[in-house]
Design an enzyme around this catalytic site. Sequence first.
Site, mmCIF file in Angstrom:
data_model
loop_
_atom_site.group_PDB
_atom_site.id
_atom_site.type_symbol
_atom_site.label_atom_id
_atom_site.label_comp_id
_atom_site.label_asym_id
_atom_site.label_seq_id
_atom_site.Cartn_x
_atom_site.Cartn_y
_atom_site.Cartn_z
ATOM 1 N N LYS A 51 45.108 62.010 23.248
ATOM 2 C CA LYS A 51 44.805 62.494 21.902
ATOM 3 C C LYS A 51 44.630 61.324 20.933
ATOM 4 C CE LYS A 51 46.215 66.849 23.216
ATOM 5 N NZ LYS A 51 47.279 67.439 23.999
ATOM 6 N N TRP B 53 53.173 74.004 22.769
ATOM 7 C CA TRP B 53 53.666 72.919 23.629
ATOM 8 C C TRP B 53 55.182 72.898 23.663
ATOM 9 C CZ3 TRP B 53 50.235 71.732 26.933
ATOM 10 C CH2 TRP B 53 48.881 71.702 26.579
ATOM 11 N N ASP C 186 58.259 65.050 21.789
ATOM 12 C CA ASP C 186 56.904 65.080 22.336
ATOM 13 C C ASP C 186 55.964 64.733 21.181
ATOM 14 O OD1 ASP C 186 54.378 65.632 23.266
ATOM 15 O OD2 ASP C 186 54.753 67.751 23.736
HETATM 16 C C1 LIG Z 1 48.051 68.089 24.771
HETATM 17 C C2 LIG Z 1 49.522 68.177 24.580
HETATM 18 C C3 LIG Z 1 50.414 68.249 25.666
HETATM 19 C C4 LIG Z 1 49.928 68.330 27.099
HETATM 20 O O1 LIG Z 1 49.420 67.149 27.516
HETATM 21 P P1 LIG Z 1 48.946 66.891 29.037
HETATM 22 O O2 LIG Z 1 48.777 65.417 29.038
HETATM 23 O O3 LIG Z 1 47.675 67.653 29.221
HETATM 24 O O4 LIG Z 1 50.012 67.364 29.936
HETATM 25 C C5 LIG Z 1 51.751 68.290 25.408
HETATM 26 N N1 LIG Z 1 52.225 68.253 24.155
HETATM 27 C C6 LIG Z 1 51.416 68.194 23.082
HETATM 28 C C7 LIG Z 1 52.001 68.166 21.711
HETATM 29 C C8 LIG Z 1 50.038 68.153 23.260
HETATM 30 O O5 LIG Z 1 49.223 68.099 22.202
#
Ligand SMILES: *Cc1c(COP(=O)(O)O)cnc(C)c1O
Length: 362
Positions: free
Chosen positions: A197, A103, A173
């Site tokens: 998540k 990511w 993030d």
């Molecule tokens: C799942 C994830 C993303 C992507 O998320 P989307 O909502 O599908 O764009 C980005 N960063 C991390 C750390 C993730 O686990």
Amino acid sequence: MQNRIYNFSAGPAILPEEVLLEAQENLFSLPGVGMSVLEISHRSKHYDAIHQAAKADLKELLSIPDNYEILFLQSGASMQFSMVPLNLMPPVNKADYIITGTWSKKALKEAKRVGTINVAASTESENFNRIPSQEELKLDPEAAYVHFTSNNTIFGTEWANEPNVGNVPLVCDASSDMLHKKIDITKYGLIYGGAQKNMGPSGLVVVIIRKDLLERSSDSLHTMLNYKIHAENDSLYNTCNVFGIYIFGLVCKWLKKLGGLDAMYAINKNKAKLLYDCFDNSGGYFKGHALPDSRSLMNITFRLPSEELEKKLIAEATKAGFDGLKGHRSVGGLRASVYNAFPTKGVEELVSFLNQFKAQNG
Ligand SMILES: *Cc1c(COP(=O)(O)O)cnc(C)c1O
């Protein structure tokens, strides 16, 4: 109630049962409203109460100071990979990125379209099995911001503490560990996370941004990509994700009822310890991917002595009601995602299952 299996999926992921049941009970007609939350206008006073309560509860859970804005946006955390550099990089047009997994690399790819990026550190040559140390970071004091990924969903590593970046705004993030513990928001310029998540359903991204950084958003940006415009409109420039924010609000209430984020963190540490202790006491049969000081509390990645045994374990686990344990292809092996909503009992049952599997296949 129908039986539920143990859902170890990395995302979209498990939600608290209380939240699902409350949403189910009120789905047909919200109490006092007479319409479903799926049917009400995002401009109605009924929705406004949901919107403001979700913001207030998040603010309380994380002790977010008044000089921060909470935004509820859409298009996933992936859209933030573009919005962060588009809004925050100019006029300096350079930023630092710390690369700790898939990511982070995706965030880096978008940022490179906007300006010059300094990779402050990367653990890719070690297949991202650890978080870099503070000493390894080659930070540029003139960078517009430093971006990092607090929890690496695929590799199962997590920062125990934020990197120290001096006066440069820290951008994070936190898609797979936001709200897993209390953090000091004042250390951050901006923190974002996709809800699916650890916080709610997909289609909602929570962004917390320090208000002074909103001044960086240029008028030349497209409206929907402009943090400042979203902030000025309280995330209601266009139709927001009403249902996602409603569920997110219920998750915040559930966390508050549980005793807040310190209580949640104690539960999360215990759940992760049960699994890591199982690996550490297995005589090398179960091998964690992450180095011990970089272990994630949310995504627990591990291998068995052979791929054959891994396949066998996954098949038997699925039959026994443990779903979603297959690891991501870039790590292989298994991954148990044990987000906030994942019950301790499920982790205990998985540990017994793993020990039994080892006894029979060791
Ligand atoms: C799942 C994830 C993303 C992507 O998320 P989307 O909502 O599908 O764009 C980005 N960063 C991390 C750390 C993730 O686990």
